[in-house]
Design a protein around this motif. Structure first.
Motif, short mmCIF file in Angstrom:
data_model
loop_
_atom_site.label_atom_id
_atom_site.label_comp_id
_atom_site.label_asym_id
_atom_site.label_seq_id
_atom_site.Cartn_x
_atom_site.Cartn_y
_atom_site.Cartn_z
N GLU A 1 0.83 -1.20 0.00
CA GLU A 1 0.00 0.00 0.00
C GLU A 1 0.86 1.25 0.00
N ALA A 2 1.96 1.21 0.77
CA ALA A 2 2.83 2.38 0.86
C ALA A 2 3.56 2.65 -0.46
N LEU A 3 3.72 1.63 -1.30
CA LEU A 3 4.44 1.81 -2.56
C LEU A 3 3.58 2.46 -3.65
N LEU A 4 2.26 2.32 -3.54
CA LEU A 4 1.40 2.83 -4.60
C LEU A 4 1.39 4.35 -4.60
N PRO A 5 1.48 4.95 -5.77
CA PRO A 5 1.39 6.43 -5.83
C PRO A 5 -0.03 6.89 -5.51
N GLY A 6 -0.16 8.14 -5.11
CA GLY A 6 -1.47 8.67 -4.78
C GLY A 6 -2.45 8.57 -5.94
#
Length: 973
Positions: A445-450
């Motif tokens: 989840e933290a890797l996905l861009p906004g």
């Protein structure tokens, strides 16, 4: 040891190293002498460890935790212990945690026990296949495989212990995965009587929370903890003398003082000086020719690296990124070189004493050497190397879970490919280790861009992972956050279903009901399966929060939806909810009918497919409520036999079966079962079942006259009865607490407890605990002049009897309460006759006592004596000495001598002192069966077997299985 141990954290003992003495070091002209294997300065610590080894075959298992800073000598001390164990022909199992492997479920356990599908040991190979996902468990309840693997590990180690004593070494647990930590804790808990010494090593700090909890639990279980202090100046001198073959001179001694007593740093100084020509040797000593050295081991390693060729340095850095002990083939693959070329180029690193060869692995000489090389690599370069390592290893066929930590460390925000891989790895870990799944999906989840298209889907996966890991509060908060903002339609219903489950586990009934009603306001967007699951959860919430009639209506609606789908699993969900709602209202016959149907449907369905509750467990509970205790226990055994879900519902099944033993009066068997149920409930974080176990044991202790024990147990759940809201199982808690208050001479306190619970249940339309609460409440109300309360209770139980006319104890209860209120001996005698048709101890004996009291008042002493004798026989058979004493007093009051005290009481020690169950356990253990095998044979848990064995050992005066086998063979010849 010349001084007392110095306690540290968790009872950690730092041996006093300043006072001298023959067991620590020698002062003045004395010399510190190395041990036979070269260990210096750890005489007292080694003796303490060897003392644990000496006791290994003599008594219960033990645990030794060795703590200390990096390089302080933990591994060296353990190596000496391992060498001694092998010289005694003990079995040694050894493994350790490694950097970058915390996402590999059971990694440490697998290394220590050789758990691999390729293992030559078929037992280890079977567990290895289970870990690899080839054990036929793909459809098991989330988290169940973790518990199944732990059970298999415990059984494997116990089998090995039966062959010869075992030393289990788990090093560097500060890097261990959570599943391995659970396995270590379970081994120490369940094999507490086996010839097993478990040695755990860890750095002192900082430690992950999971490791702190493990160490706290080990200490609470009696484990010893040893903190390794720095070496003294004399010990450092002895270390230098051992390394150099002569005493160090003054300049060298001054340099060595900078090591701060850390033996690794001191040794590294000596070897660096020797390699650089910085030492001079005289006839009596070796001294330094320089006055300065690098200020740390890391600086020293950096200086060593400057002299290495570029290709060697590159390979060293790749190896450090892969870990502290890695395959040469993996290093070569990531470096895109042949293994032969990689081995040749690493030769100078071996010559520089940075690496060792172990099998086909590249192993750093010490973790601090690994750390120094790893930290020398710039952070951006480390990230790239981790990423490349993950890609290369997965392309070579590596398990995604084995390289997930590299992906976590090697990816940056925006790396969509890494996020996809991590999600894939998380799905692979879902059954094996829920906390690992959570860590992986959080990182994805933290890797996905906004604003990424998959953001909502990953958020839903995080919520599911939180649920599986038991973090239900965060799961509900995350689900509510996503649902409260615009989100893709595909995740809406899955999130709502997850939210409903999380709210149910937090007993947030009102919010749960609101979510379900809002979700089903537009039923066309909710599939039948989701509808049934939501409605079933809503039914349980309503039932347990005090609206069972509404819960029944919702369950009936769920059943209609389920039957329209012709999906048997959905029908099981609905029928289970219906059973619970009907049972809480006292309609036990109807509940049993639905439970039988649910069990039949579940048996005919393919696999568990996420059943809500274990159907055989629920059937057993419904049978028990109808006084069909024999059939109930058969159902409980079927639940324990069921490979699907038995681990998930183990605590509830154990508690239900132990409750049956209690109800029948088999108290000697009930207590170990209740204790095992409490332990299982604690492991699953289920406080309601913990309290329930304590309550039943409180009743047993009260009945036996052990009021001190009863008070200690009751105090552990007393707070639950003092809050504004009572838990849904408050009936049994109240019954236990009130019985103790009465026994302690506080009838007013007992009455207040019973009346409050009764009124709460009445407001909730719940009749489930009438048989627990009503008799004592009526009796106390009459004794305290509260006839209106007694009449209210009698009216209510009579109305309840109309709802379950086929259950003997329900009909008996109505007659009994009315007979007490009206002083009607005939009604009470009939009540006793009905209770006699049930095997339940408290209901039967209590009805006999009440009837006898009324008969005695009517002058019918002979009939009263007969009924009192019936009650006395039941109490004495159960060992309820205090209650039996009360009946004996009643017999004397009607002029009937109570006779000789019943023959139930066995000797306190020896074979004849054992109960029938204890003898069965003893015989099976003497045949060589493990606790797990005995548990499966007897349909109990290993916890229960272990508790029985504790009692057996104490009664027979033996300390191990060998001694037990000798007694068994003598006694049954």
């Amino acid at each position: 040891m010349s001084g007392p141990p110095t306690p540290g954290a968790r009872g950690c003992v730092a041996l006093d190293r300043d006072l001298g003495g023959e067991d620590t070091r020698w002062v003045a002209e004395s010399v510190v002498v190395p041990s036979a294997d070269g260990l210096i300065g750890r005489t007292a610590e080694l003796e303490l460890a060897l003392g644990e080894l000496d006791r290994l075959g003599e008594g219960p298992a033990s645990v030794l935790v060795v703590e200390g800073e990096a390089g302080i000598g933990k591994t060296r001390l353990v190596q000496s212990l391992v060498g001694e164990a092998r010289s005694r022909d003990l079995r040694v199992l050894s493994g350790g945690g490694h950097p970058f492997e915390r996402t590999r479920p059971f990694g440490l356990a697998a290394s220590a026990l050789g758990l691999s599908a390729r293992s030559t040991d078929p037992r280890a190979a079977a567990i290895g296949r289970l870990l690899a996902g080839r054990g036929g468990e793909a459809s098991a309840t989330p988290g169940d495989i973790q518990w199944r693997v732990v059970e298999e590990i415990v059984d494997l180690v116990e089998t090995l212990c039966a062959e010869r004593p075992v030393l289990l070494v788990t090093e560097d647990v500060h890097w261990a995965d959570t599943a391995s930590l659970l396995a270590v804790l379970s081994l120490t808990r369940q094999l507490s009587l086996a010839p097993l010494l478990t040695v755990v090593t860890t750095r002192s700090s900082p430690l992950p929370g999971s490791v702190v909890r493990l160490l706290d639990d080990l200490a609470a279980g009696g484990g010893r903890s040893l903190c390794l202090a720095p070496l003294t100046a004399d010990e450092v001198t002895a270390l230098a003398t051992h390394e150099l073959g002569a005493r160090p001179g003054p300049r060298l001694t001054a340099l060595l003082a900078k090591a701060g007593g850390n033996p690794l740093w001191a040794t590294a100084m000596l070897r660096s000086l020797a390699a650089d020509g910085g030492l001079s040797r005289s006839a009596t000593e070796v001294d330094a020719t320089v006055s300065e050295l690098p200020a740390s081991l890391g600086d020293l390693v950096d200086r060593r690296l400057r002299d290495l060729p570029g290709p060697t340095l590159e390979l060293l850095r790749i190896a450090a990124v892969l870990g502290d002990a890695v395959s040469l083939r993996d290093v070569a693959a990531v470096a895109r070189r042949s293994p032969a070329e990689a081995a040749r180029q690493l030769g100078e690193a071996y010559d520089a004493q940075l690496l060792d060869r172990v099998d086909e692995r590249v192993v750093f000489r010490h973790q601090l050497v690994h750390d120094a090389i790893y930290q020398q690599v710039p952070a951006p370069a480390r990230r790239v190397l981790h990423r490349e390592a993950a890609v290369t290893l997965m392309a070579a066929g590596a398990d995604p879970l084995a390289v997930a930590d590299h992906l976590v460390r090697g990816s940056e925000r925006g790396d969509e490919e890494a996020a996809t891989w991590l999600r894939h790895a998380a799905r692979g870990a879902a059954g094996q280790a829920p906390p690992v799944t959570l860590e992986l999906v959080r990182r994805a989840e933290a890797l996905l861009p906004g604003g990424h298209r998959d953001a909502d889907a990953v958020s839903a996966e995080v919520v599911q992972a939180l649920l599986r890991a038991g973090d239900v509060a965060e799961a509900s908060a995350r689900a509510e956050a996503v649902l409260g903002r615009p989100h893709v339609a595909e995740v809406d219903i899955p999130l709502r279903v997850a939210l409903v489950s999380a709210l149910a586990l937090q007993n947030r009934a009102d919010e749960l009901v609101a979510v379900v009603e809002d979700s089903l306001a537009s039923p066309e967007r909710v599939g039948p399966a989701e509808q049934v699951v939501m409605l079933a959860q809503q039914s349980w919430a309503l039932t347990y929060s005090g609206a069972p009639a509404e819960g029944e209506a919702v369950a009936a609606r769920a059943l209609a939806v389920a039957e329209a789908t012709e999906d048997p699993v959905l029908s099981v969900w609905a029928l289970t909810a219906l059973q619970v709602a009907e049972g809480r209202q006292g309609r036990f016959d109807a509940a049993l009918s639905h439970a039988r149907r649910a069990a039949a449907l579940a048996e005919g369905s393919a696999g568990p497919r996420a059943l809500p509750l274990q159907p055989q467990l629920m059937l057993g509970m419904a049978l028990f409520d109808c006084d069909l205790v024999g059939e109930a226990r058969t159902a409980f055994r079927a639940a324990l036999d069921d490979e699907f879900g038995s681990a998930w519902w183990l605590s509830a099944t154990l508690m239900a079966d132990a409750q049956a033993s209690y109800a029948l009066g088999d108290w000697d068997d009930a207590v170990p079962g209740l204790m095992a149920g409490e332990q299982a409930a604690r492991e699953k974080a289920n406080p309601l079942l913990e309290w329930q176990s304590l309550a039943y044991r409180t009743v047993i202790a009260t009945g036996r006259g052990e009021l001190g024990v009863a008070r200690e147990l009751a105090d552990r759940f007393a707070g639950t009865l003092q809050g504004e809201e009572l838990p849904y199982n408050a009936g049994i808690l109240t019954f236990a607490a009130a019985a103790l208050e009465a026994a302690e001479g506080n009838p007013h306190g007992a009455f207040d407890l019973l009346l409050r619970c009764w009124r709460v249940d009445a407001a909730r339309e719940s009749r489930f605990y009438h048989r627990c609460l009503a008799p004592d409440l009526v009796r106390l109300a009459l004794a305290l002049g509260r006839r209106e309360v007694a009449g209210e209770v009698a009216d209510a139980v009579e109305a309840g009897a109309d709802l379950a006319p086929e259950v003997p104890t329900v009909r008996s209860l109505a007659l009994r309460c009315r007979g007490l209120v009206d002083a009607d001996a005939a009604s009470l005698v009939t009540a006793a006759a009905l209770a006699r048709r049930s095997p339940l101890l408290v209901e039967h004996a209590g009805a006999c006592e009440d009837a006898a009291s009324a008969l005695a008042k009517d002058g019918r002493r002979e009939e009263a004596a007969t009924l009192l004798g019936e009650a006395l026989a039941r109490y004495e058979a159960a060992g309820a000495d205090a209650w039996a004493g009360r009946v004996r007093a009643g017999l004397r009051s009607v002029g009937a001598p109570p006779g000789v005290k019943g023959s139930r009481h066995r000797p306190a020690t020896g074979w004849e002192s054992l109960t029938a169950t204890e003898r069965t356990v003893s015989v099976l253990v003497a045949e060589g069966l493990t606790n797990g095998a005995v548990a499966r044979r007897m349909y109990v848990s290993p916890h229960t077997v272990n508790t029985h064995l504790r009692h057996v050992y104490a009664k027979l005066g033996v300390s191990n299985r060998v001694g037990l086998a000798a007694v068994v063979h003598r006694s049954i010849e």
